[in-house]
Design an enzyme around this catalytic site. Structure first.
Site, PDB file in Angstrom:
ATOM      1  N   HIS A  67      23.330 -12.557   9.128  1.00 52.85           N
ATOM      2  CA  HIS A  67      23.442 -11.558   8.092  1.00 52.85           C
ATOM      3  C   HIS A  67      23.999 -10.247   8.536  1.00 52.85           C
ATOM      4  O   HIS A  67      23.056  -9.613   9.129  1.00 52.85           O
ATOM      5  CB  HIS A  67      22.125 -11.605   6.992  1.00 52.85           C
ATOM      6  CG  HIS A  67      22.425 -11.102   5.572  1.00 52.85           C
ATOM      7  ND1 HIS A  67      21.397 -10.199   5.088  1.00 52.85           N
ATOM      8  CD2 HIS A  67      23.433 -11.181   4.810  1.00 52.85           C
ATOM      9  CE1 HIS A  67      21.766  -9.687   4.121  1.00 52.85           C
ATOM     10  NE2 HIS A  67      23.178 -10.439   3.878  1.00 52.85           N
ATOM     11  N   HIS A  86      28.417  -2.318   3.049  1.00 57.44           N
ATOM     12  CA  HIS A  86      27.669  -3.341   2.020  1.00 57.44           C
ATOM     13  C   HIS A  86      27.678  -2.436   0.689  1.00 57.44           C
ATOM     14  O   HIS A  86      28.201  -2.701  -0.411  1.00 57.44           O
ATOM     15  CB  HIS A  86      26.065  -3.710   2.593  1.00 57.44           C
ATOM     16  CG  HIS A  86      25.445  -4.350   0.973  1.00 57.44           C
ATOM     17  ND1 HIS A  86      24.863  -3.648   0.108  1.00 57.44           N
ATOM     18  CD2 HIS A  86      25.430  -5.692   0.731  1.00 57.44           C
ATOM     19  CE1 HIS A  86      24.490  -4.582  -0.751  1.00 57.44           C
ATOM     20  NE2 HIS A  86      24.927  -5.906  -0.282  1.00 57.44           N
TER      21      HIS A  86
END
Length: 255
Positions: free
Chosen positions: A23, A65
């Protein structure tokens, strides 16, 4: 012992991606979405990574993000409102630890160069600044199609935003797509089919035997985010799911 849906899963189209996916590069062990994180994830044996891609004000696809800069960089405000030159000057490492002070935001092009030089695979989450869903999906797909034009295995494009995936589908239909879901909202399954998705990427708690069988029966794969506990990973493997996105690159061996 095989999971109950092993037979249906074996009839699915070939799947070139590994089960374990790091991730944002290396989870929480390095500043997310930086080249340092992907290098660290690779050092732990991972050969596939997830990243978040968005657009700068002047159309450069870069990795970050959040919509805003404050959490993971030295900047302020909305990242997509700034040109790439300004974004490239930000410190994207000090927030994590002193060891990564001065780490910069990478472009998707830079990450592609790293992955291809080392034989790594990529899951690119299209993460639009709100209001730029179609533009971001189009730009990410166009760039990815060019960067991986000669690659044996293309990147997997995913998004929570159907509009972004639809734009990616129209721009580069040859690139595989996956619909991200955090809840089983009405018509999620039909939307994944309409978008020509090869996978549904769901919060791990949403998968049960019935949903896995339903997705597999439609020729799609079942991926999970973000799995950081062994019990959850074992449950997902027993269900016959096809991919696990994790922060715990130090806990789970991808081999």
């Amino acid at each position: 012992m095989k999971p109950d849906n092993a037979t249906s899963a074996s009839a699915l189209p070939d799947w070139p991606y590994p089960i374990w996916i790091a991730h944002r590069g290396a989870g929480k062990l390095a500043p997310e979405n930086t080249l340092a994180a992907f290098r660290l994830g690779a050092a732990h044996g991972y050969r596939m990574f997830e990243c978040d891609a968005k657009l700068s004000a002047d159309g450069v696809v870069f990795l970050m993000h959040d919509a805003t800069l404050e959490r993971t960089t030295s900047g302020q405000g909305i990242g997509g409102d700034l040109p790439w030159h300004a974004l490239s000057q930000l410190d994207a490492g000090s927030w994590h630890s002193r060891a990564y002070a001065g780490e910069t935001l990478p472009t998707l092009t830079a990450l592609a160069r790293f992955c291809q030089a080392n034989g790594h695979l990529l899951n690119i989450e299209i993460k639009p600044t709100p209001g730029t869903e179609a533009a971001t999906g189009e730009a990410v797909a166009r760039l990815a199609a060019r960067l991986w034009a000669k690659a044996a295995v293309p990147p997997l494009l995913t998004s929570f935003q159907p509009e972004a995936l639809a734009a990616a589908q129209q721009t580069a239909p040859e690139l595989p797509r996956g619909l991200l879901v955090d809840t089983l909202w009405e018509a999620w399954f039909e939307k994944a089919q309409d978008l020509g998705c090869v996978a549904v990427v769901a919060h791990y708690a949403l998968w049960d035997a019935a949903n896995v069988a339903r997705v597999h029966s439609a020729g799609m794969r079942c991926l999970s985010y973000t799995v950081n506990d062994d019990w959850a990973a074992q449950h997902l493997l027993a269900l016959g799911t096809d991919g696990i996105i994790t922060d715990r690159v130090d806990l789970f061996s991808p081999s």
